[in-house]
Design a protein around this motif. Structure first.
Motif, PDB file in Angstrom:
ATOM      1  N   TYR A  57       0.825  -1.205   0.000  1.00 51.04           N
ATOM      2  CA  TYR A  57       0.000   0.000   0.000  1.00 51.04           C
ATOM      3  C   TYR A  57       0.865   1.263   0.000  1.00 51.04           C
ATOM      4  CZ  TYR A  57      -3.713   3.241   1.389  1.00 51.04           C
ATOM      5  OH  TYR A  57      -4.597   4.291   1.434  1.00 51.04           O
ATOM      6  N   ASN A  58       1.926   1.259   0.800  1.00 49.36           N
ATOM      7  CA  ASN A  58       2.719   2.473   0.979  1.00 49.36           C
ATOM      8  C   ASN A  58       3.902   2.578   0.031  1.00 49.36           C
ATOM      9  OD1 ASN A  58       1.565   3.837   3.557  1.00 49.36           O
ATOM     10  ND2 ASN A  58       1.733   1.681   4.143  1.00 49.36           N
ATOM     11  N   PHE A  59       4.464   1.421  -0.396  1.00 48.88           N
ATOM     12  CA  PHE A  59       5.674   1.461  -1.219  1.00 48.88           C
ATOM     13  C   PHE A  59       5.528   0.748  -2.554  1.00 48.88           C
ATOM     14  CE2 PHE A  59       7.072   1.165   3.321  1.00 48.88           C
ATOM     15  CZ  PHE A  59       7.379   2.504   3.467  1.00 48.88           C
ATOM     16  N   GLN A  60       4.383   0.108  -2.805  1.00 49.66           N
ATOM     17  CA  GLN A  60       4.118  -0.650  -4.028  1.00 49.66           C
ATOM     18  C   GLN A  60       5.118  -1.783  -4.245  1.00 49.66           C
ATOM     19  OE1 GLN A  60       3.182   1.710  -7.547  1.00 49.66           O
ATOM     20  NE2 GLN A  60       3.029   3.547  -6.283  1.00 49.66           N
ATOM     21  N   SER A  61       5.838  -2.175  -3.203  1.00 52.17           N
ATOM     22  CA  SER A  61       6.853  -3.220  -3.311  1.00 52.17           C
ATOM     23  C   SER A  61       7.099  -3.818  -1.937  1.00 52.17           C
ATOM     24  CB  SER A  61       8.151  -2.632  -3.876  1.00 52.17           C
ATOM     25  OG  SER A  61       9.218  -3.537  -3.738  1.00 52.17           O
ATOM     26  N   THR A  62       7.628  -5.025  -1.937  1.00 50.76           N
ATOM     27  CA  THR A  62       7.971  -5.684  -0.664  1.00 50.76           C
ATOM     28  C   THR A  62       9.478  -5.779  -0.459  1.00 50.76           C
ATOM     29  OG1 THR A  62       7.943  -7.875  -1.723  1.00 50.76           O
ATOM     30  CG2 THR A  62       5.870  -7.087  -0.754  1.00 50.76           C
ATOM     31  N   ALA A  63      10.270  -5.086  -1.308  1.00 51.47           N
ATOM     32  CA  ALA A  63      11.726  -5.264  -1.265  1.00 51.47           C
ATOM     33  C   ALA A  63      12.287  -4.943   0.117  1.00 51.47           C
ATOM     34  CB  ALA A  63      12.389  -4.394  -2.328  1.00 51.47           C
ATOM     35  N   ARG A  64      11.915  -3.785   0.659  1.00 49.28           N
ATOM     36  CA  ARG A  64      12.476  -3.387   1.946  1.00 49.28           C
ATOM     37  C   ARG A  64      11.974  -4.290   3.071  1.00 49.28           C
ATOM     38  NH1 ARG A  64      10.693   0.538   5.500  1.00 49.28           N
ATOM     39  NH2 ARG A  64      12.267   1.241   6.996  1.00 49.28           N
ATOM     40  N   LEU A  65      10.678  -4.627   3.038  1.00 47.01           N
ATOM     41  CA  LEU A  65      10.140  -5.517   4.068  1.00 47.01           C
ATOM     42  C   LEU A  65      10.769  -6.901   3.968  1.00 47.01           C
ATOM     43  CD1 LEU A  65       8.114  -5.972   6.357  1.00 47.01           C
ATOM     44  CD2 LEU A  65       6.433  -6.633   4.639  1.00 47.01           C
ATOM     45  N   ARG A  66      11.046  -7.375   2.754  1.00 48.25           N
ATOM     46  CA  ARG A  66      11.679  -8.683   2.595  1.00 48.25           C
ATOM     47  C   ARG A  66      13.066  -8.687   3.235  1.00 48.25           C
ATOM     48  NH1 ARG A  66      12.589 -11.049  -3.363  1.00 48.25           N
ATOM     49  NH2 ARG A  66      13.741  -9.095  -3.517  1.00 48.25           N
ATOM     50  N   ALA A  74      17.383  -0.632   0.522  1.00 44.87           N
ATOM     51  CA  ALA A  74      16.545  -1.023   1.662  1.00 44.87           C
ATOM     52  C   ALA A  74      17.342  -0.944   2.953  1.00 44.87           C
ATOM     53  CB  ALA A  74      15.989  -2.429   1.454  1.00 44.87           C
ATOM     54  N   GLU A  75      17.571   0.264   3.429  1.00 44.11           N
ATOM     55  CA  GLU A  75      18.299   0.457   4.671  1.00 44.11           C
ATOM     56  C   GLU A  75      17.417   0.051   5.848  1.00 44.11           C
ATOM     57  OE1 GLU A  75      21.419   1.659   5.150  1.00 44.11           O
ATOM     58  OE2 GLU A  75      21.829   1.766   3.013  1.00 44.11           O
ATOM     59  N   VAL A  76      17.931  -0.807   6.690  1.00 44.66           N
ATOM     60  CA  VAL A  76      17.239  -1.232   7.895  1.00 44.66           C
ATOM     61  C   VAL A  76      18.178  -0.955   9.057  1.00 44.66           C
ATOM     62  CG1 VAL A  76      16.209  -3.173   9.127  1.00 44.66           C
ATOM     63  CG2 VAL A  76      15.948  -2.989   6.659  1.00 44.66           C
ATOM     64  N   GLU A  77      17.623  -0.562  10.182  1.00 45.16           N
ATOM     65  CA  GLU A  77      18.457  -0.176  11.316  1.00 45.16           C
ATOM     66  C   GLU A  77      19.507  -1.244  11.616  1.00 45.16           C
ATOM     67  OE1 GLU A  77      17.573   1.642  15.680  1.00 45.16           O
ATOM     68  OE2 GLU A  77      16.780  -0.342  15.247  1.00 45.16           O
ATOM     69  N   GLY A  78      20.758  -0.834  11.579  1.00 45.36           N
ATOM     70  CA  GLY A  78      21.861  -1.759  11.833  1.00 45.36           C
ATOM     71  C   GLY A  78      22.364  -2.473  10.600  1.00 45.36           C
ATOM     72  N   TYR A  79      21.634  -2.383   9.502  1.00 45.79           N
ATOM     73  CA  TYR A  79      22.007  -3.049   8.269  1.00 45.79           C
ATOM     74  C   TYR A  79      21.806  -2.055   7.117  1.00 45.79           C
ATOM     75  CZ  TYR A  79      21.438  -7.354  10.986  1.00 45.79           C
ATOM     76  OH  TYR A  79      21.529  -8.341  11.934  1.00 45.79           O
ATOM     77  N   GLY A  80      22.593  -2.234   6.050  1.00 42.88           N
ATOM     78  CA  GLY A  80      22.357  -1.406   4.870  1.00 42.88           C
ATOM     79  C   GLY A  80      23.603  -1.177   4.067  1.00 42.88           C
ATOM     80  N   ALA A  81      23.401  -0.820   2.813  1.00 39.24           N
ATOM     81  CA  ALA A  81      24.508  -0.644   1.879  1.00 39.24           C
ATOM     82  C   ALA A  81      25.246   0.674   2.086  1.00 39.24           C
ATOM     83  CB  ALA A  81      23.976  -0.718   0.442  1.00 39.24           C
ATOM     84  N   SER A  82      24.691   1.588   2.902  1.00 40.34           N
ATOM     85  CA  SER A  82      25.332   2.889   3.073  1.00 40.34           C
ATOM     86  C   SER A  82      26.688   2.768   3.761  1.00 40.34           C
ATOM     87  CB  SER A  82      24.417   3.820   3.882  1.00 40.34           C
ATOM     88  OG  SER A  82      24.178   3.283   5.167  1.00 40.34           O
ATOM     89  N   LYS A  83      26.920   1.661   4.472  1.00 41.35           N
ATOM     90  CA  LYS A  83      28.206   1.464   5.153  1.00 41.35           C
ATOM     91  C   LYS A  83      29.295   0.980   4.206  1.00 41.35           C
ATOM     92  CE  LYS A  83      26.436  -1.486   7.987  1.00 41.35           C
ATOM     93  NZ  LYS A  83      26.303  -2.479   9.061  1.00 41.35           N
ATOM     94  N   LEU A  84      28.932   0.645   2.968  1.00 37.55           N
ATOM     95  CA  LEU A  84      29.890   0.117   2.008  1.00 37.55           C
ATOM     96  C   LEU A  84      30.600   1.271   1.307  1.00 37.55           C
ATOM     97  CD1 LEU A  84      27.602  -2.671   0.513  1.00 37.55           C
ATOM     98  CD2 LEU A  84      29.118  -2.785   2.490  1.00 37.55           C
ATOM     99  N   THR A  85      31.935   1.207   1.263  1.00 41.97           N
ATOM    100  CA  THR A  85      32.727   2.323   0.749  1.00 41.97           C
ATOM    101  C   THR A  85      33.674   1.864  -0.343  1.00 41.97           C
ATOM    102  OG1 THR A  85      34.492   1.974   2.372  1.00 41.97           O
ATOM    103  CG2 THR A  85      32.641   3.408   3.027  1.00 41.97           C
ATOM    104  N   VAL A  86      34.239   2.846  -1.056  1.00 37.80           N
ATOM    105  CA  VAL A  86      35.223   2.552  -2.099  1.00 37.80           C
ATOM    106  C   VAL A  86      36.445   1.872  -1.487  1.00 37.80           C
ATOM    107  CG1 VAL A  86      36.783   3.589  -3.792  1.00 37.80           C
ATOM    108  CG2 VAL A  86      34.437   4.437  -3.571  1.00 37.80           C
TER     109      VAL A  86
END
Length: 753
Positions: free
Chosen positions: A175-184, A380-392
């Motif tokens: 309903y809110n995101f039209q996808s289940t990617a983040r919830l998955r 799909a950033e989730v608290e404690g997890y996510g791709a934002s911590k990945l660096t060059v």
């Protein structure tokens, strides 16, 4: 409670005594007055067992009543907040989420769960847009954890409500995101944490391990999550409208709920569950069966492929396992896969020096770089997890590790590709010192490649073996074939001994292990029950441009002709046989069956063995074998004459290699192969059985072979010094003797040469 109301029946007066009053209130008052300062537990222990049971029941009912009252307050507060008729934190609704989590984190009676689900559904219907935002990740993650925890319960009613609760979360994601990617991603992370909180395995009566009942119930719940045919009945059973899963936005008629995507969520969770269970069942065998251990880590890595953090974690465990086995190429591929995850995340965020073409270049080195990391998953950033911590820098770190490991495996062509991906980073930073080191390393790598190509001993980076498994006691391996990649010094006897040790340790006293020593076709139905069979055969990798229909024999020099082509997914082996049932016979009776295997993926891979997904065979007649043998010798000699080998630009073939091949072609003591063919097919009764075309092909092959030998002898005379004159004379004499012998079968050979 109605379910156990018999406990309210009046107690028999026989249990009363002057020292133990009938009334629970009186008993508690007496215990309190006589045990001033005593702990609550000590006071409880002083009660008569029947009264203690009444106390526990009273506490349980009081707890249930309080919880139900709390749910009623939450429902009314939620309704009031939906129309903004009260003052509260409308950004996160902490006042509601804190109370819900307090209820979920405690043991509750069945009555609570029956009342909870409608309140839960109404809460998300009214405030789903607020509760599903990233700021409420902790709340959502805890809700998902407790719903999955409830899906393990023995109580069927509670488990069904847990499944409906998960579907309500999925509906709000649609309903809110039209996808289940983040919830998955969130559910997968939660499931991985739950696996350490429940019993995964249990011991059978025979001492073997099996999955626990908790895992079986959780699996059943995850399957039911995607079963469309039972959804409406379960909703009615839970006193929820059958339209509760409709994801229709205001002003629209489109229902965003898609059962296909729900099934993908269910399958992703089941893959993670199965991989974790298999890893736990492997248990003590992790240290014995290194192949199964590597595959277990690989399964876990791919089960969590859409969660970058967990994907990387299991890939690094796999990399460590390969380094312990000194499987350097496989360990390097793991490091490349980790770098690939990071590069994909960086390219998706457009904040790196790399582009899509660099990711594609990395996939050429490691074709198994995950394609499951979609842009939605990476975002799909989730608290404690996510791709934002990945660096060059982290990507460069693992590229450098891959370069080191490929260098240990002597696969220098991969090293060159890795360094070409590191160089753009240092260029963007004007790191000239690092650039100088990279280019110096590249110089050494290219020199190493030239040394491999110019070596008189053909370079072989690994040996390959096809292993067939037969026997019910082998479980999932039964009737499957794998190709194993081993170090280049591992011989057939070595891998037979290694696999025998592994699988004998897995068998009980009622089963035995037998190694099938040849490569004949195995009919599994004809094998003895109670016996486990392993058929181990040495196989050769197939080059991309190789003609699999060719009747030529395959030689090591041909297999190593191109150092750059070191990615293999096709393998073959030849099996000699005769029509009379014997394996070996005379040249005129010797048939050959060539079997080509295709694997699931290519080597070097993330694991040491790959499943055979396709097998094809072709039979060559005796005359085809004979012609093929001669053509093979001709091709080997021609390659030495025509292929440049020297790193200094000298176009002449190396003397040592040429002498070795010439000696095996024209020396009198070893020319029985060519003469044997003539005797078998060009004299007596066998010659009359040849078709005209076959006869012409055989004669043409013999004439071409002799012509190339003559040319090679002339080149040899120009290359040698005084010390090799005697050897050259032996070659000339051998060639003349061979020509004279062949002229008895092919008179035209004298005029042709």
């Amino acid at each position: 409670m109605p379910e156990n109301g018999y406990l309210w029946q009046r107690l028999s007066p026989q249990i009363s005594s002057p020292s133990q009053p009938y009334s629970l209130r009186e008993a508690l008052a007496q215990a309190h007055s006589s045990r001033m300062g005593a702990s609550s537990r000590a006071m409880r222990e002083s009660l008569h067992p029947i009264l203690r049971q009444k106390l526990e029941l009273w506490e349980e009912n009081l707890s249930a009543s309080v919880s139900l009252q709390v749910l009623e307050i939450v429902e009314k507060f939620s309704e009031a907040a939906s129309i903004h008729s009260i003052a509260t934190d409308y950004l996160k609704l902490d006042c509601i989420t804190a109370i819900v989590m307090a209820c979920l984190s405690r043991n509750q009676p069945v009555a609570f769960w029956k009342a909870f689900l409608p309140v839960f559904n109404n809460l998300f219907n009214r405030h789903g847009g607020t509760l599903m935002v990233r700021e409420n990740d902790r709340f959502l993650k805890q809700v998902a954890f407790y719903l999955l925890r409830l899906a393990v319960f023995r109580n069927e009613s509670i488990r069904r409500r847990a499944v409906i609760g998960l579907q309500i979360l999925i509906r709000n994601s649609f309903y809110n995101f039209q996808s289940t990617a983040r919830l998955r991603v969130m559910l997968t992370i939660t499931l991985s944490e739950l696996m350490s909180d429940i019993q995964v395995t249990q011991m059978r009566s025979d001492g073997c391990m099996e999955e626990s009942g908790e895992i079986g119930r959780l699996r059943k719940s995850l399957v039911e999550l995607a079963q469309e045919n039972i959804a409406h009945d379960r909703l009615r059973e839970c006193s929820i409208s059958i339209s509760a899963l409709d994801a229709v936005t205001e002003g629209s008629r489109e229902n965003r709920w898609r059962w296909g995507e729900v099934r993908e969520v269910s399958m992703a969770l089941l893959r993670a569950l199965d991989a974790g269970t298999e890893h736990a069942l492997l248990g003590p065998m992790l240290g014995v069966d290194k192949y199964a251990a590597a595959e277990s880590y690989h399964s876990l890595a791919w089960a969590y492929a859409h969660v970058p953090d967990l994907h990387i974690m299991w890939l690094l465990h796999l990399c460590d396992a390969h380094q312990e086995m000194q499987s350097w190429a496989e360990a390097a591929q793991c490091a490349v896969a980790v770098a690939g995850v990071i590069m994909q995340a960086l390219v998706g965020r457009s904040d790196a020096v790399w582009g899509k073409e660099h990711v594609d270049a990395l996939k050429k080195i490691c074709p198994m770089v995950s394609d499951l990391l979609t842009s939605d998953s990476l975002a799909a950033e989730v608290e404690g997890y996510g791709a934002s911590k990945l660096t060059v820098d982290s990507a460069v770190k693992y590229l450098q590790l891959a370069n080191k490991l490929f260098s240990q495996a002597e696969l220098f062509h991969f090293c060159a590709g890795i360094l070409e991906l590191i160089i753009p980073v240092y260029k963007s930073r004007y790191a000239y010192g690092q650039l100088a080191k990279c280019h110096t390393s590249l110089t050494g790598i290219y020199e190493a490649i030239l040394d491999q190509e110019s070596s008189p001993i053909p370079f072989i980076d690994a040996t390959y073996y096809r292993v067939g498994f037969y026997g019910e006691c082998l479980g999932k391996l039964n009737k499957k074939e794998y190709v194993y990649r081993e170090a280049r010094d591992v011989r057939l006897g070595d891998i037979m001994e290694k696999l025998s040790h592994i699988y004998e340790s897995k068998l009980d006293g009622d089963h035995t292990l037998h190694i099938i020593p040849d490569s004949r076709h195995v009919n599994a139905d004809e094998l003895q029950p109670g016996v486990c069979y392993l058929q181990i055969t040495s196989v050769d990798p197939v080059m991309e441009d190789e003609d699999l229909e060719s009747r030529k024999e395959r030689v090591a020099s041909h297999l190593s002709a191109s150092i750059r082509a070191r990615v293999f997914d096709h393998f073959l082996f030849d099996t000699p046989f005769t029509k009379n049932g014997k394996t070996q016979g005379g040249l005129e009776d010797q048939w050959k069956r060539r079997t080509v295997l295709e694997t699931e993926g290519s080597f070097p891979a993330l694991v040491n063995r790959l499943l055979v997904v396709k097998s094809q065979s072709r039979e060559f007649s005796p005359i085809e074998n004979a012609i093929g043998m001669i053509e093979t010798r001709t091709a080997a000699l021609r390659n030495e004459l025509e292929e440049p080998r020297s790193s200094e630009g000298d176009q002449l073939p190396r003397l040592q290699s040429l002498q070795r091949i010439l000696q095996g072609s024209v020396a009198v003591q070893v020319n029985s192969g060519v003469l044997g063919v003539c005797t078998a097919f060009l004299s007596g009764e066998p010659a009359t059985r040849l078709r005209s075309q076959e006869l012409q092909q055989l004669i043409a092959a013999l004439l071409e072979f002799m012509a190339v030998c003559k040319r090679a002898i002339r080149v040899h005379s120009r290359l040698i010094g005084e010390e090799d004159q005697d050897f050259h004379s032996q070659l000339v004499n051998g060639f003349q003797s061979l020509t004279a012998e062949l002229s008895h079968y092919i008179p035209a050979i004298l005029s042709e040469l």
